[in-house]
Design a protein around this motif. Structure first.
Motif, PDB file in Angstrom:
ATOM      1  N   GLU A   1      27.505  61.971  30.610  1.00  0.00           N
ATOM      2  CA  GLU A   1      26.904  60.773  30.020  1.00  0.00           C
ATOM      3  C   GLU A   1      25.404  60.684  30.274  1.00  0.00           C
ATOM      4  O   GLU A   1      24.906  61.018  31.351  1.00  0.00           O
ATOM      5  CB  GLU A   1      27.598  59.521  30.561  1.00  0.00           C
ATOM      6  N   PHE A   2      24.691  60.225  29.242  1.00  0.00           N
ATOM      7  CA  PHE A   2      23.254  59.980  29.317  1.00  0.00           C
ATOM      8  C   PHE A   2      23.007  58.554  28.829  1.00  0.00           C
ATOM      9  O   PHE A   2      23.782  58.020  28.033  1.00  0.00           O
ATOM     10  CB  PHE A   2      22.484  60.944  28.413  1.00  0.00           C
ATOM     11  N   THR A   3      21.925  57.943  29.283  1.00  0.00           N
ATOM     12  CA  THR A   3      21.618  56.581  28.855  1.00  0.00           C
ATOM     13  C   THR A   3      20.310  56.506  28.083  1.00  0.00           C
ATOM     14  O   THR A   3      19.795  55.415  27.838  1.00  0.00           O
ATOM     15  CB  THR A   3      21.542  55.638  30.064  1.00  0.00           C
ATOM     16  N   ASP A   4      19.780  57.667  27.694  1.00  0.00           N
ATOM     17  CA  ASP A   4      18.552  57.665  26.907  1.00  0.00           C
ATOM     18  C   ASP A   4      18.704  58.640  25.744  1.00  0.00           C
ATOM     19  O   ASP A   4      19.720  59.330  25.628  1.00  0.00           O
ATOM     20  CB  ASP A   4      17.355  58.052  27.775  1.00  0.00           C
ATOM     21  N   TYR A   5      17.704  58.710  24.885  1.00  0.00           N
ATOM     22  CA  TYR A   5      17.777  59.537  23.692  1.00  0.00           C
ATOM     23  C   TYR A   5      17.003  60.855  23.813  1.00  0.00           C
ATOM     24  O   TYR A   5      16.972  61.637  22.865  1.00  0.00           O
ATOM     25  CB  TYR A   5      17.201  58.772  22.491  1.00  0.00           C
ATOM     26  N   VAL A   6      16.374  61.073  24.950  1.00  0.00           N
ATOM     27  CA  VAL A   6      15.522  62.265  25.101  1.00  0.00           C
ATOM     28  C   VAL A   6      16.216  63.357  25.911  1.00  0.00           C
ATOM     29  O   VAL A   6      16.299  64.515  25.481  1.00  0.00           O
ATOM     30  CB  VAL A   6      14.176  61.889  25.756  1.00  0.00           C
ATOM     31  N   THR A   7      16.712  62.988  27.094  1.00  0.00           N
ATOM     32  CA  THR A   7      17.297  63.974  28.005  1.00  0.00           C
ATOM     33  C   THR A   7      18.430  64.793  27.399  1.00  0.00           C
ATOM     34  O   THR A   7      18.488  66.009  27.602  1.00  0.00           O
ATOM     35  CB  THR A   7      17.793  63.283  29.290  1.00  0.00           C
TER      36      THR A   7
ATOM     37  N   PHE B   1      25.199  61.740  20.037  1.00  0.00           N
ATOM     38  CA  PHE B   1      24.618  60.412  20.215  1.00  0.00           C
ATOM     39  C   PHE B   1      23.657  60.034  19.096  1.00  0.00           C
ATOM     40  O   PHE B   1      23.359  58.860  18.905  1.00  0.00           O
ATOM     41  CB  PHE B   1      23.842  60.333  21.546  1.00  0.00           C
ATOM     42  N   GLN B   2      23.177  61.007  18.324  1.00  0.00           N
ATOM     43  CA  GLN B   2      22.061  60.765  17.430  1.00  0.00           C
ATOM     44  C   GLN B   2      22.421  60.960  15.960  1.00  0.00           C
ATOM     45  O   GLN B   2      23.496  61.444  15.625  1.00  0.00           O
ATOM     46  CB  GLN B   2      20.915  61.707  17.787  1.00  0.00           C
ATOM     47  N   HIS B   3      21.487  60.591  15.096  1.00  0.00           N
ATOM     48  CA  HIS B   3      21.647  60.825  13.666  1.00  0.00           C
ATOM     49  C   HIS B   3      20.630  61.869  13.213  1.00  0.00           C
ATOM     50  O   HIS B   3      19.709  62.237  13.962  1.00  0.00           O
ATOM     51  CB  HIS B   3      21.509  59.524  12.867  1.00  0.00           C
ATOM     52  N   VAL B   4      20.802  62.360  11.993  1.00  0.00           N
ATOM     53  CA  VAL B   4      19.974  63.458  11.494  1.00  0.00           C
ATOM     54  C   VAL B   4      18.488  63.107  11.446  1.00  0.00           C
ATOM     55  O   VAL B   4      17.646  63.923  11.862  1.00  0.00           O
ATOM     56  CB  VAL B   4      20.477  63.944  10.117  1.00  0.00           C
ATOM     57  N   PRO B   5      18.083  61.929  10.938  1.00  0.00           N
ATOM     58  CA  PRO B   5      16.643  61.633  10.928  1.00  0.00           C
ATOM     59  C   PRO B   5      16.010  61.700  12.316  1.00  0.00           C
ATOM     60  O   PRO B   5      14.892  62.182  12.470  1.00  0.00           O
ATOM     61  CB  PRO B   5      16.582  60.217  10.338  1.00  0.00           C
ATOM     62  N   TYR B   6      16.736  61.195  13.325  1.00  0.00           N
ATOM     63  CA  TYR B   6      16.195  61.261  14.684  1.00  0.00           C
ATOM     64  C   TYR B   6      16.095  62.704  15.151  1.00  0.00           C
ATOM     65  O   TYR B   6      15.082  63.123  15.725  1.00  0.00           O
ATOM     66  CB  TYR B   6      17.069  60.460  15.653  1.00  0.00           C
ATOM     67  N   MET B   7      17.143  63.490  14.914  1.00  0.00           N
ATOM     68  CA  MET B   7      17.141  64.894  15.327  1.00  0.00           C
ATOM     69  C   MET B   7      16.002  65.663  14.666  1.00  0.00           C
ATOM     70  O   MET B   7      15.281  66.430  15.331  1.00  0.00           O
ATOM     71  CB  MET B   7      18.472  65.555  14.978  1.00  0.00           C
ATOM     72  N   ASN B   8      15.818  65.461  13.382  1.00  0.00           N
ATOM     73  CA  ASN B   8      14.747  66.166  12.673  1.00  0.00           C
ATOM     74  C   ASN B   8      13.378  65.781  13.208  1.00  0.00           C
ATOM     75  O   ASN B   8      12.499  66.640  13.372  1.00  0.00           O
ATOM     76  CB  ASN B   8      14.826  65.867  11.172  1.00  0.00           C
ATOM     77  N   SER B   9      13.198  64.501  13.474  1.00  0.00           N
ATOM     78  CA  SER B   9      11.928  64.033  14.029  1.00  0.00           C
ATOM     79  C   SER B   9      11.700  64.626  15.418  1.00  0.00           C
ATOM     80  O   SER B   9      10.588  65.055  15.756  1.00  0.00           O
ATOM     81  CB  SER B   9      11.928  62.507  14.104  1.00  0.00           C
ATOM     82  N   PHE B  10      12.764  64.684  16.215  1.00  0.00           N
ATOM     83  CA  PHE B  10      12.665  65.222  17.564  1.00  0.00           C
ATOM     84  C   PHE B  10      12.299  66.709  17.517  1.00  0.00           C
ATOM     85  O   PHE B  10      11.462  67.182  18.294  1.00  0.00           O
ATOM     86  CB  PHE B  10      13.995  65.032  18.303  1.00  0.00           C
ATOM     87  N   ASN B  11      12.920  67.432  16.601  1.00  0.00           N
ATOM     88  CA  ASN B  11      12.591  68.857  16.444  1.00  0.00           C
ATOM     89  C   ASN B  11      11.116  69.045  16.115  1.00  0.00           C
ATOM     90  O   ASN B  11      10.446  69.925  16.667  1.00  0.00           O
ATOM     91  CB  ASN B  11      13.440  69.471  15.328  1.00  0.00           C
ATOM     92  N   THR B  12      10.612  68.241  15.203  1.00  0.00           N
ATOM     93  CA  THR B  12       9.214  68.354  14.781  1.00  0.00           C
ATOM     94  C   THR B  12       8.258  68.030  15.920  1.00  0.00           C
ATOM     95  O   THR B  12       7.273  68.743  16.146  1.00  0.00           O
ATOM     96  CB  THR B  12       8.945  67.408  13.592  1.00  0.00           C
ATOM     97  N   GLU B  13       8.557  66.967  16.654  1.00  0.00           N
ATOM     98  CA  GLU B  13       7.670  66.520  17.721  1.00  0.00           C
ATOM     99  C   GLU B  13       7.666  67.448  18.930  1.00  0.00           C
ATOM    100  O   GLU B  13       6.650  67.604  19.605  1.00  0.00           O
ATOM    101  CB  GLU B  13       8.065  65.108  18.164  1.00  0.00           C
ATOM    102  N   HIS B  14       8.821  68.082  19.195  1.00  0.00           N
ATOM    103  CA  HIS B  14       8.951  68.873  20.422  1.00  0.00           C
ATOM    104  C   HIS B  14       9.089  70.374  20.183  1.00  0.00           C
ATOM    105  O   HIS B  14       9.162  71.141  21.153  1.00  0.00           O
ATOM    106  CB  HIS B  14      10.158  68.383  21.226  1.00  0.00           C
TER     107      HIS B  14
ATOM    108  N   GLU C   1      11.953  50.548  24.442  1.00  0.00           N
ATOM    109  CA  GLU C   1      12.927  51.639  24.511  1.00  0.00           C
ATOM    110  C   GLU C   1      14.284  51.112  24.064  1.00  0.00           C
ATOM    111  O   GLU C   1      14.725  50.039  24.491  1.00  0.00           O
ATOM    112  CB  GLU C   1      13.012  52.186  25.929  1.00  0.00           C
ATOM    113  N   ALA C   2      14.962  51.868  23.211  1.00  0.00           N
ATOM    114  CA  ALA C   2      16.210  51.405  22.591  1.00  0.00           C
ATOM    115  C   ALA C   2      17.230  50.913  23.616  1.00  0.00           C
ATOM    116  O   ALA C   2      17.899  49.894  23.399  1.00  0.00           O
ATOM    117  CB  ALA C   2      16.807  52.512  21.731  1.00  0.00           C
ATOM    118  N   ALA C   3      17.379  51.639  24.718  1.00  0.00           N
ATOM    119  CA  ALA C   3      18.378  51.282  25.720  1.00  0.00           C
ATOM    120  C   ALA C   3      18.098  49.932  26.376  1.00  0.00           C
ATOM    121  O   ALA C   3      19.016  49.277  26.891  1.00  0.00           O
ATOM    122  CB  ALA C   3      18.457  52.366  26.785  1.00  0.00           C
ATOM    123  N   SER C   4      16.842  49.488  26.355  1.00  0.00           N
ATOM    124  CA  SER C   4      16.469  48.235  27.021  1.00  0.00           C
ATOM    125  C   SER C   4      16.552  47.020  26.110  1.00  0.00           C
ATOM    126  O   SER C   4      16.428  45.884  26.580  1.00  0.00           O
ATOM    127  CB  SER C   4      15.033  48.354  27.564  1.00  0.00           C
TER     128      SER C   4
END
Length: 264
Positions: free
Chosen positions: A59-65, A80-93, A177-180
């Motif tokens: 289990e994780f409580t954030d969207y990055v780790t 935990f995630q959807h495609v738009p978030y995954m694609n954005s994460f790939n681009t950014e990192h 932050e989404a979790a907060s």
């Protein structure tokens, strides 16, 4: 004889080293946010065991780790995630994450502890929204769908507050932050909260939401792996188990108010 002993010892060491340096293909570690993702994974542990696989849910409580863990190979997949978030994460990192299967949608909703309707939100109301690029855009698009704001049409799925072109009620936005978001809900006039954080906080979109994302949402939650592993037998076994009638029935029974909607 001495030479044979040495060779045997070397062979044994090689076997031990090989075992230590390579993951067991029958053990699958999947990272997930607690609800509903980890709950759905725990539901299929026994089903996978019958096929010879050991499913470990981390289990994780954030969207990055969890994305970092998949990219590094620390875990095999995440959920935990959807495609738009995954694609954005790939681009950014510069990551190489891919979707294996879409499982469900968790409708995003606008909640308030102070106001009962959209119309009652006052001029200058403070609205908290997720601070990650895709969910922030998703929240703003939700508000636009109700005519509360207008966005630059070129901003797309990653819209930011600076892309707001019309804001008749002069809402002020806090990027959190989404979790907060559930924790700050009482301190703001309203907050747009993701389903996987709203559910553990006891919020039901269809009952408590002032504004709820429609069923046409493109934000389907997915099983994610690093590119190159999407056809692994073990990964496909997890995907198939997640798309079973057992999981669909569990979702229907556990979330009868549409907090989680299966897409299979």
């Amino acid at each position: 004889m001495k030479k044979l002993v040495i060779l045997a010892a070397a062979a044994a060491m090689a076997v031990l080293t090989g075992c230590g340096g390579k993951k067991d293909a029958k053990v699958i570690t999947v990272g997930a946010t607690p609800e509903p993702h980890a709950a759905l994974l725990n539901l299929i542990v026994d089903d996978l065991a019958e096929q010879g696989y050991t499913l470990k849910v981390q289990e994780f409580t954030d969207y990055v780790t969890p994305n970092e863990a998949v990219e590094s190979g620390e875990i095999d997949a995440n959920f935990f995630q959807h495609v738009p978030y995954m694609n954005s994460f790939n681009t950014e990192h510069g990551f190489h994450l891919v979707s294996v299967a879409g499982i469900h949608v968790e409708p995003l909703a606008l909640y308030s502890k102070k106001y009962k309707t959209l119309d009652s939100l006052p001029t200058g109301a403070i609205i908290a929204i997720p601070n990650d690029s895709t969910n922030e855009g998703r929240a703003l698009l939700l508000l636009q769908s109700a005519g509360l704001i207008e966005l630059d049409p070129n901003s797309g799925l990653t819209a930011l507050p600076v892309d707001i072109t019309s804001n008749p009620k002069k809402f002020k936005f806090q990027e959190i932050e989404a979790a907060s978001l559930p924790r700050v809900l009482a301190d703001t006039d309203a907050a747009v909260i993701n389903g996987n954080y709203a559910i553990p906080a006891g919020l039901v979109a269809s009952k408590d939401g002032l504004l709820v994302e429609g069923a046409e949402s493109p934000y389907v939650n997915i099983l994610t792996v690093k590119a190159g592993r999407e056809n692994d037998e073990a990964i496909l076994a997890v995907a198939k188990a997640l798309k079973s009638q057992k999981v669909k029935d569990y979702i229907s029974k556990t979330y009868p108010n549409g907090e989680v909607v299966p897409v299979f």
